[in-house]
Enzyme design. Structure first.
Site, PDB file in Angstrom:
ATOM      1  N   ASP A 215       1.143  -1.185   0.438  1.00 45.30           N
ATOM      2  CA  ASP A 215      -0.117   0.233   0.470  1.00 45.30           C
ATOM      3  C   ASP A 215       0.881   1.145   0.197  1.00 45.30           C
ATOM      4  O   ASP A 215       1.473   1.273   0.672  1.00 45.30           O
ATOM      5  CB  ASP A 215      -0.839  -0.517   1.421  1.00 45.30           C
ATOM      6  CG  ASP A 215      -1.728   1.296   1.391  1.00 45.30           C
ATOM      7  OD1 ASP A 215      -2.993   0.595   1.677  1.00 45.30           O
ATOM      8  OD2 ASP A 215      -1.703   2.254   0.999  1.00 45.30           O
TER       9      ASP A 215
ATOM     10  N   TYR B 146      -1.519  10.160  -3.058  1.00 45.45           N
ATOM     11  CA  TYR B 146      -1.729  11.013  -4.017  1.00 45.45           C
ATOM     12  C   TYR B 146      -0.746  12.622  -3.480  1.00 45.45           C
ATOM     13  O   TYR B 146       0.035  13.090  -4.546  1.00 45.45           O
ATOM     14  CB  TYR B 146      -2.760  12.277  -3.864  1.00 45.45           C
ATOM     15  CG  TYR B 146      -3.854  11.606  -4.575  1.00 45.45           C
ATOM     16  CD1 TYR B 146      -3.955  10.491  -5.025  1.00 45.45           C
ATOM     17  CD2 TYR B 146      -5.534  12.178  -4.389  1.00 45.45           C
ATOM     18  CE1 TYR B 146      -4.809  10.034  -6.110  1.00 45.45           C
ATOM     19  CE2 TYR B 146      -6.636  11.136  -5.535  1.00 45.45           C
ATOM     20  CZ  TYR B 146      -6.398  10.227  -6.438  1.00 45.45           C
ATOM     21  OH  TYR B 146      -7.402   9.709  -6.189  1.00 45.45           O
TER      22      TYR B 146
ATOM     23  N   ARG C  79      -1.268  16.036   8.582  1.00 45.78           N
ATOM     24  CA  ARG C  79      -1.790  14.350   9.396  1.00 45.78           C
ATOM     25  C   ARG C  79      -1.926  14.303  10.777  1.00 45.78           C
ATOM     26  O   ARG C  79      -2.654  15.033  12.152  1.00 45.78           O
ATOM     27  CB  ARG C  79      -1.756  13.059   8.921  1.00 45.78           C
ATOM     28  CG  ARG C  79      -2.546  13.022   7.860  1.00 45.78           C
ATOM     29  CD  ARG C  79      -2.481  11.379   7.396  1.00 45.78           C
ATOM     30  NE  ARG C  79      -3.119  11.319   5.748  1.00 45.78           N
ATOM     31  CZ  ARG C  79      -2.601   9.916   5.124  1.00 45.78           C
ATOM     32  NH1 ARG C  79      -2.018   8.602   6.314  1.00 45.78           N
ATOM     33  NH2 ARG C  79      -2.748   9.902   4.407  1.00 45.78           N
TER      34      ARG C  79
ATOM     35  N   ASP D 170      -3.267   2.891  -5.759  1.00 45.26           N
ATOM     36  CA  ASP D 170      -2.247   2.278  -4.025  1.00 45.26           C
ATOM     37  C   ASP D 170      -1.992   1.512  -3.702  1.00 45.26           C
ATOM     38  O   ASP D 170      -0.938   1.391  -2.736  1.00 45.26           O
ATOM     39  CB  ASP D 170      -2.885   3.600  -3.477  1.00 45.26           C
ATOM     40  CG  ASP D 170      -3.721   3.718  -2.726  1.00 45.26           C
ATOM     41  OD1 ASP D 170      -4.342   2.919  -2.708  1.00 45.26           O
ATOM     42  OD2 ASP D 170      -3.045   4.147  -1.619  1.00 45.26           O
ATOM     43  N   GLU D 171      -2.507  -0.194  -4.050  1.00 45.03           N
ATOM     44  CA  GLU D 171      -2.186  -0.979  -3.320  1.00 45.03           C
ATOM     45  C   GLU D 171      -1.867  -2.022  -4.588  1.00 45.03           C
ATOM     46  O   GLU D 171      -3.086  -2.425  -5.796  1.00 45.03           O
ATOM     47  CB  GLU D 171      -3.998  -1.455  -2.805  1.00 45.03           C
ATOM     48  CG  GLU D 171      -4.446  -0.338  -2.066  1.00 45.03           C
ATOM     49  CD  GLU D 171      -5.851  -0.960  -1.237  1.00 45.03           C
ATOM     50  OE1 GLU D 171      -5.804  -2.354  -0.800  1.00 45.03           O
ATOM     51  OE2 GLU D 171      -6.251  -0.199  -0.968  1.00 45.03           O
TER      52      GLU D 171
END
Length: 612
Positions: free
Chosen positions: A34, A39, A71, A126-127
């Site tokens: 992952d 982005y 975050r 994305d995985e």
DNA sequence: TAGAGCGAG
DNA sequence: AACACTCGCTCTA
């Protein structure tokens, strides 16, 4: 003990199920990778100035994702821009509405993962899942794994050695995962997380346990107890909103509830197969294979709107969709054989679902390959439109008023992609559509790998090539057909940017040209979808070089046919092949029962199969 | 086999 | 957050 739970549930299902795993046997090794805050990382790789400070990716009025600096200030996914700026006033914003760069990055990562010659399944942008079982087996043969430790975190230390040997395999898989993550970082600059387990379910679910830029391995014996830590059944992949609703309505809310629900109870709610699947998922069991991602099996577009109630408007919508769709088809390069029309009627109750569709076969003669480029004449487009409107009439009674909120158009079957050893056409192919992409952009630099067992580091396993495996010779097959994609050595940068490779390939010879053209055309540019083809966005610069390809002697041949081989065939056989290409539905069943290999008498197969 | 439904991201 | 878009899988008739 966990195994006893597994044992009892397995016994209950064993009567009707085709499940063949032996209890306590965990033969596979699966990696789930992952990309961290995908982005945001793409933007930071593109513009390193953005690193080190809070960054948000904006779509419309929403911060869809952010880097870890942001975050830490409390910026969450899908936060309103206004709210995000309140908690993090210094955050920089980048508009992320154009997905082109993200798709390019996603394909580059996919291409890097292909280097290990294992099945890679893309899930979104994305995985990725990678089934490294075979690679692990190779390493087990050549490496003493006694003192080999897990790379990265372990969910929980194993209590005792599993008799099937899965612990050693998963430790090796964790080392491979490290290699993969390192190469993705070294070559492309992205940090990633990985989950390592004996099945896809656990690999995916364990992956985010240590974020960002780290990895976690879970052993089979902890599968059930780990699953019980998940609060809602909804967190299990493949259990969506509908299934969750149904489960909750039967008082099954947590994964523990699901584990404790007797299979007989689940079978009263769901179909037998579904009940078994759900029960196993709850226990952390999953036998779904990692499916190599290749070309999509359908290519479609849809358009939604407030309301359309006039048939001329409908026609305009379909016409516009068709124009766009034909561009996509040209990029894909395959010739479609079936067309589907979808629409959604305005419905007070259900806004989203309730789509209806009709599909029809289309004559492949509508499409022609001009210099390897898929083209449709104006007459062909009119023909397609008339098919579309005919299907539309099947869906809508025009004598009554109608209100549509969506129309869609999709090509759903293709002439190409006749895989499987059963298809005689394989013998004339000079391109293996999916795998050849892999082969051509492959040959990753082995010296870059950090693992000490060099015997099985990526791409050094020159003994087995997928294309070789795919066209495994059959005794009756005509010898010496020139179909095997040539492998080439690439520098690292060329792997990251395959466009150079493609241009280089164009210099080879005219027969190679067409193959490369298909590879290039494989490069569709679609939005947000899984199944995008690898390394596509990088190839557009090769397109202009495709103009002056010679036409082969066989005008009716599909592009994958080696014309030299075709022309060497007896006339009768040529005619039969042509007939087959004219009516692919009768000759080619791409995805039906690949095991069954019935040699139909009275076909071209009779040339290769002894007649009674 | 076609069409509907569910699920994923 | 909810919806839009595109695609894959599975079930049913």
């Amino acid at each position: 003990m966990d195994d006893s739970v597994l044992q009892s549930s397995r016994n209950m299902e064993s009567s009707s199920s085709t499940y063949t795993d032996i209890d306590g046997d965990h033969p596979k090794a699966i990696i789930h990778i992952d990309i961290d805050c995908f982005y945001a990382q793409v933007e930071m790789v593109r513009n390193p100035e953005l690193r080190g400070a809070p960054l948000g990716i904006q779509q419309k009025n929403i911060v869809v994702t952010s880097n870890y600096e942001a975050r830490s200030f409390g910026v969450k996914k899908c936060m309103l821009v206004s709210d995000a700026m309140k908690v993090c006033p210094n955050m920089k914003l980048v508009n992320g509405e154009d997905l082109h760069n993200y798709r390019t990055a996603s394909n580059k990562i996919f291409a890097v993962l292909q280097c290990w010659k294992c099945p890679v399944e893309k899930l979104g942008m994305d995985e990725n899942f990678i089934d490294v079982t075979n690679l692990v087996q190779e390493k087990l043969k050549s490496v003493n794994t006694a003192g080999l430790a897990v790379s990265g975190h372990t969910y929980s230390e194993p209590s005792m050695e599993c008799p099937c040997g899965c612990h050693a395999r998963l430790r090796i898989a964790s080392q491979i995962a490290s290699e993969m993550r390192k190469k993705i970082f070294d070559d492309l600059g992205y940090t990633t997380c990985a989950g390592i387990a004996h099945n896809k379910l656990l690999a995916k679910l364990i992956c985010p346990l240590h974020k960002p830029n780290d990895q976690t391995t879970i052993y089979p014996e902890h599968g059930t107890s780990f699953m019980s830590t998940l609060s809602s059944v909804r967190s299990i992949p493949s259990i969506g909103s509908k299934t969750t609703e149904t489960l909750i309505s039967h008082k099954i809310i947590t994964v523990s509830d699901l584990q404790e629900a007797p299979l007989e109870v689940l079978k009263k709610i769901f179909s037998s197969d579904m009940a078994v699947r759900l029960k196993n998922l709850g226990l952390g069991e999953d036998n779904t294979p990692v499916k190599q991602t290749g070309k999509p099996q359908s290519i479609g577009l849809e358009d939604s709107f407030k309301t359309v109630s006039v048939k001329s408007e409908v026609e305009d919508k379909f016409s516009a969709l068709l124009q766009r769709l034909l561009v996509l088809m040209r990029e894909d390069g395959r010739i479609p054989v079936s067309l589907r029309v979808t629409l959604r009627k305005r419905d007070a109750k259900r806004l989203s679902s309730h789509r209806e569709s009709r599909q029809a076969q289309i004559s492949p003669s509508i499409f022609t390959l001009n210099n390897g480029l898929l083209t449709v004449t104006d007459a062909g487009q009119q023909k397609l439109m008339s098919i579309v409107m005919r299907l539309f009439n099947k869906l809508i009674d025009l004598s009554k008023p109608f209100h549509l909120t969506l129309v869609g158009l999709a090509f759903t079957k293709f002439q190409e992609r006749m895989t499987g050893r059963s298809s005689i056409v394989n013998y004339f192919m000079n391109d293996i559509s999916v795998q050849s992409v892999l082969n051509l952009q492959n040959d990753c630099d082995t010296s870059a790998t950090s693992m000490d067992y060099s015997a099985v580091s990526p791409s050094s396993s020159t003994t087995t090539d997928l294309s070789d495996a795919e066209v495994e010779p059959s005794p009756k097959k005509p010898k010496k057909v020139n179909w095997i994609a040539k492998r080439r050595c690439l520098a690292k940068e060329e792997v990251a940017s395959p466009s150079k490779l493609k241009v280089g390939e164009l210099r080879l010879n005219s027969k190679e040209l067409e193959k490369v053209s298909e590879l290039r055309l494989n490069s569709r540019d679609r939005s947000l979808t899984p199944r995008a083809s690898p390394a596509k966005d990088n190839l557009s610069d090769a397109s202009d070089s495709m103009k002056d390809i010679e036409e082969g002697a066989c005008e009716d041949c599909p592009s994958y046919v080696d014309k030299e081989v075709f022309n060497a065939l007896p006339d009768e056989m040529q005619q039969e092949l042509k007939a087959m290409w004219k009516n692919p539905a009768g000759a080619d069943k791409p995805r039906s029962s690949p095991r069954k290999n019935k040699a139909k008498t009275n076909t071209i197969m009779k040339y290769f199969v002894p007649q009674k």
